[in-house]
Write a protein that holds these residues in place. Structure first.
Motif, mmCIF file in Angstrom:
data_model
loop_
_atom_site.group_PDB
_atom_site.id
_atom_site.type_symbol
_atom_site.label_atom_id
_atom_site.label_comp_id
_atom_site.label_asym_id
_atom_site.label_seq_id
_atom_site.Cartn_x
_atom_site.Cartn_y
_atom_site.Cartn_z
ATOM 1 N N VAL B 255 0.842 -1.198 0.000
ATOM 2 C CA VAL B 255 0.000 0.000 0.000
ATOM 3 C C VAL B 255 0.885 1.259 0.000
ATOM 4 O O VAL B 255 0.644 2.200 -0.774
ATOM 5 N N ALA B 256 1.936 1.248 0.842
ATOM 6 C CA ALA B 256 2.819 2.417 0.923
ATOM 7 C C ALA B 256 3.498 2.660 -0.424
ATOM 8 O O ALA B 256 3.618 3.800 -0.879
ATOM 9 N N PHE B 257 3.898 1.575 -1.060
ATOM 10 C CA PHE B 257 4.552 1.662 -2.369
ATOM 11 C C PHE B 257 3.616 2.311 -3.393
ATOM 12 O O PHE B 257 3.984 3.245 -4.097
ATOM 13 N N VAL B 258 2.389 1.811 -3.415
ATOM 14 C CA VAL B 258 1.410 2.348 -4.361
ATOM 15 C C VAL B 258 1.156 3.827 -4.068
ATOM 16 O O VAL B 258 1.113 4.655 -4.977
ATOM 17 N N GLY B 265 -3.208 8.277 -9.543
ATOM 18 C CA GLY B 265 -4.012 9.109 -8.647
ATOM 19 C C GLY B 265 -4.629 8.329 -7.505
ATOM 20 O O GLY B 265 -4.691 7.101 -7.534
ATOM 21 N N ALA B 266 -5.087 9.074 -6.482
ATOM 22 C CA ALA B 266 -5.564 8.455 -5.247
ATOM 23 C C ALA B 266 -6.810 7.599 -5.458
ATOM 24 O O ALA B 266 -7.014 6.615 -4.757
ATOM 25 N N ASN B 267 -7.635 7.965 -6.421
ATOM 26 C CA ASN B 267 -8.867 7.205 -6.630
ATOM 27 C C ASN B 267 -8.602 5.774 -7.074
ATOM 28 O O ASN B 267 -9.425 4.894 -6.858
ATOM 29 N N MET B 268 -7.453 5.574 -7.701
ATOM 30 C CA MET B 268 -7.149 4.243 -8.214
ATOM 31 C C MET B 268 -6.387 3.402 -7.185
ATOM 32 O O MET B 268 -5.958 2.292 -7.482
ATOM 33 N N MET B 269 -6.238 3.935 -5.952
ATOM 34 C CA MET B 269 -5.425 3.289 -4.940
ATOM 35 C C MET B 269 -5.839 1.829 -4.714
ATOM 36 O O MET B 269 -5.014 0.923 -4.762
ATOM 37 N N LYS B 270 -7.154 1.626 -4.494
ATOM 38 C CA LYS B 270 -7.636 0.276 -4.174
ATOM 39 C C LYS B 270 -7.354 -0.684 -5.328
ATOM 40 O O LYS B 270 -6.973 -1.836 -5.111
ATOM 41 N N LEU B 271 -7.577 -0.198 -6.556
ATOM 42 C CA LEU B 271 -7.350 -1.050 -7.721
ATOM 43 C C LEU B 271 -5.877 -1.449 -7.806
ATOM 44 O O LEU B 271 -5.549 -2.627 -8.017
ATOM 45 N N MET B 272 -4.997 -0.470 -7.596
ATOM 46 C CA MET B 272 -3.570 -0.766 -7.670
ATOM 47 C C MET B 272 -3.168 -1.773 -6.593
ATOM 48 O O MET B 272 -2.428 -2.719 -6.860
ATOM 49 N N CYS B 273 -3.714 -1.574 -5.369
ATOM 50 C CA CYS B 273 -3.422 -2.509 -4.279
ATOM 51 C C CYS B 273 -3.880 -3.910 -4.660
ATOM 52 O O CYS B 273 -3.159 -4.891 -4.485
ATOM 53 N N ALA B 274 -5.115 -3.974 -5.201
ATOM 54 C CA ALA B 274 -5.667 -5.271 -5.582
ATOM 55 C C ALA B 274 -4.742 -5.951 -6.583
ATOM 56 O O ALA B 274 -4.457 -7.148 -6.470
ATOM 57 N N LEU B 275 -4.248 -5.167 -7.554
ATOM 58 C CA LEU B 275 -3.362 -5.731 -8.577
ATOM 59 C C LEU B 275 -2.074 -6.265 -7.964
ATOM 60 O O LEU B 275 -1.663 -7.396 -8.240
ATOM 61 N N VAL B 276 -1.467 -5.446 -7.107
ATOM 62 C CA VAL B 276 -0.199 -5.867 -6.506
ATOM 63 C C VAL B 276 -0.407 -7.111 -5.640
ATOM 64 O O VAL B 276 0.397 -8.052 -5.671
#
Lengths: 264, 305
Positions: B255-258, B265-276
């Motif tokens: 999460v910190a990395f993302v 952008g911040a709105n895509m945070m959850k999606l990026m976390c899910a991907l990682v």
């Protein structure tokens, strides 16, 4: 001593699937007696064991073990006095626990505080000695997970678990049926030794009629949820498998399904 | 850097929750959905009491509250024979109202009456900024380590072993004359007490409590346990306990990395976390495939001779 009086059990009562599993069954097993039980599939042999163990409660009748009425006793409470082995070698042991942990769990029938370390040094020696007696090479594998053992080895562990603290009653439900012939013979020999050594009151279900007639000191045959024959040690001595099957077909007026009965 | 120090602290604190989930999911083999309820329960009880100045008491009571939540679920499951998933959902949804009632509002401040500040004042009264962040992470690590040691000891005791066996072969435990209703309920009590402790620590770490903090904690906890298993394996209880915490720390670092790269952008945070997380979880499968490919190649080489 086990006394079962007028035990009856009907499953799915009042539906099309209604099935009478036990029909006013009476059985008295003296202390130290080793009874073999035969009968075709669906005769009620395992149901009888389940009733004794308390998997379900009887519709009618009573079960007494050593002068204690256990008819309505909770399953885990009566388990203190009953050891049971299943055909399925996975059923009697916890696969993700080590051999010594499984044995410690069974040994807990006889002990002590919940927050003591589960396997003490003293106990480990006890388990090692007990296992060494069976020459299966298990004594050096106390910390192996039981799930990694072969069926025969697992059944030995289960047998030891059931008898480590000698139970008042030992129930063997075709416990060698899933093993290869050599392992089956070995497990059966060890079973006989343990039963004789501890003078255990034992019931054993088997589909092997030969072993039924040569093991223990009494044979009963079940059919349709009740006992149709009770053959004492004396009567059994000169009996052959054919005699047994003849008795069965005469009594039932049906030809016995030889293949199924002999399949063992 | 500061981001990763905070991630480490959160990793330890959420790691306590991951331990709770590890107990219910892996040891008891019960999918326990009480988690979000008990996390919020611990969080709100700790917040309310701490705000009034009872710092240590707030944490102890949060633990007891969590155990009570676990007991409720256990009771529903064992005595009333409600399906484990449903029993958890019932407790969880009931607790949502209770948590709101406790907090009295959707969020509240602890007014600096936090465990971390009290500890800092006791040991390093003059530290500030980066130093105090590191100190907070160390305290969190210490709490987490303490819990791990206690758990490792507990699961080696007789009672702990009975709980482990219950998840492994319930019928056999019953045949060993052990009451599985007790072992199951006790297991759920411990699991949810840990989850509530995690919630309480998070409230203390953030210095405020929000009723929505508990949303999604179950998924995060499950992800932590599974990421940990992907990294360290699950050969034994000790490794399982280690991997639950490791997984939690790994998740927080992800999460910190993302966040640090602020990708998309911040709105895509959850999606990026899910991907990682998905990529991390696929490591064992990919490793397996690689091994199979290598095996085939070797076999082919020998076949050619």
């Amino acid at each position: 001593m086990l006394i079962i009086k007028n035990a009856s059990k009907i499953f799915s009562k009042g539906t099309v699937n209604e099935h009478t599993a036990l029909r006013e069954l009476n059985l008295l097993v003296e202390e130290g007696e080793f009874v073999t039980i035969v009968g075709s599939n669906g005769a009620g042999k395992s149901t009888l064991f389940n009733a004794v163990c308390g998997t379900f409660l009887l519709d009618a009748g009573s079960i007494c073990l050593d002068d204690r009425n256990i008819t309505f006793m909770a399953e885990h409470k009566r388990a203190r006095h009953i050891g049971r082995l299943y055909q399925d070698t996975m059923k009697g042991t916890a696969p993700n626990l080590t051999i010594e942990e499984n044995l410690a769990l069974a040994y807990s029938r006889s002990k002590r505080g919940p927050f003591r370390i589960a396997v003490s040094k003293k106990e480990r020696q006890l388990y090692r000695d007990a296992l060494a007696a069976y020459e299966m090479g298990l004594e050096d594998r106390l910390e192996t997970k039981v799930g990694l053992l072969s069926g025969g080895q697992r059944q030995i562990v289960a047998l030891l678990m059931a008898t480590l603290v000698p139970p008042k009653l030992l129930l063997l439900d075709e416990h060698t049926a899933a093993l290869d012939p050599a392992a089956a013979e070995k497990v059966m020999k060890i079973t006989k030794d343990i039963v004789r050594h501890n003078h255990l009151t034992t019931l054993m279900i088997t589909h092997n009629l030969k072993s039924a007639l040569t093991t223990g000191n009494r044979t009963i045959m079940m059919d349709g949820g009740s006992i149709i024959f009770d053959i004492s040690e004396e009567e059994r001595k000169n009996m052959t498998i054919e005699d047994l099957m003849h008795m069965y077909s005469q009594k039932r007026h049906v030809e016995l399904d030889n293949d199924r009965m002999l399949f063992s | 850097m500061q981001l990763y120090i905070t991630a480490l602290q959160e990793g330890f604190l959420y790691g306590i929750m991951a331990l709770g989930i590890f107990i219910s999911l892996r040891i008891l083999n019960i999918p326990d959905l009480t988690t979000e309820g008990s996390f919020g329960f611990g969080l709100s009880i700790a917040a309310v009491l701490a705000a009034k100045g009872f710092v240590i008491t707030s944490i102890l009571l949060a633990v007891i509250a969590g155990a009570a939540a676990g007991f409720t679920t256990g009771f529903l499951q064992t005595k009333l024979s409600i399906h484990p998933v449903l029993a958890g959902i019932i407790t969880m949804s009931g607790l949502y109202s209770i948590n709101l009632l406790c907090l009295g509002a959707a969020n509240m401040s602890l007014n600096d009456n936090t465990l971390f500040r009290v500890m800092k004042e006791a040991f390093f009264p003059n530290s500030s900024g980066m130093d105090s962040k590191i100190f907070y992470a160390v305290i969190s690590g210490f709490i987490c380590l303490l819990i791990m040691v206690i758990l490792i000891w507990f699961f080696r005791t007789h009672f702990g072993m009975c709980i482990r066996a219950t998840g492994d072969n319930e019928q056999m435990v019953r045949s060993s004359s052990i009451n599985v209703n007790i072992t199951k309920t006790a297991g759920l009590c411990i699991a949810n007490a840990l989850v509530a402790l995690s919630g309480a620590c998070i409230a203390h770490a953030q210095n405020y409590a929000d009723i929505h903090s508990s949303n999604g904690t179950l998924v995060v906890g499950l992800a932590s346990v599974i990421i940990g298993e992907a990294l360290l394996g699950k050969r034994s209880i000790v490794i399982g306990i280690l991997s639950a915490v490791t997984g939690s720390i790994a998740y927080r670092f992800i999460v910190a990395f993302v966040l640090s790269y602020n990708i998309c952008g911040a709105n895509m945070m959850k999606l990026m976390c899910a991907l990682v997380v998905a990529v991390t979880l696929s490591i064992p499968a990919v490793k397996n495939q690689m091994a199979v490919l290598k095996l085939k190649k070797e076999a082919k080489k020998h076949a050619d001779h």
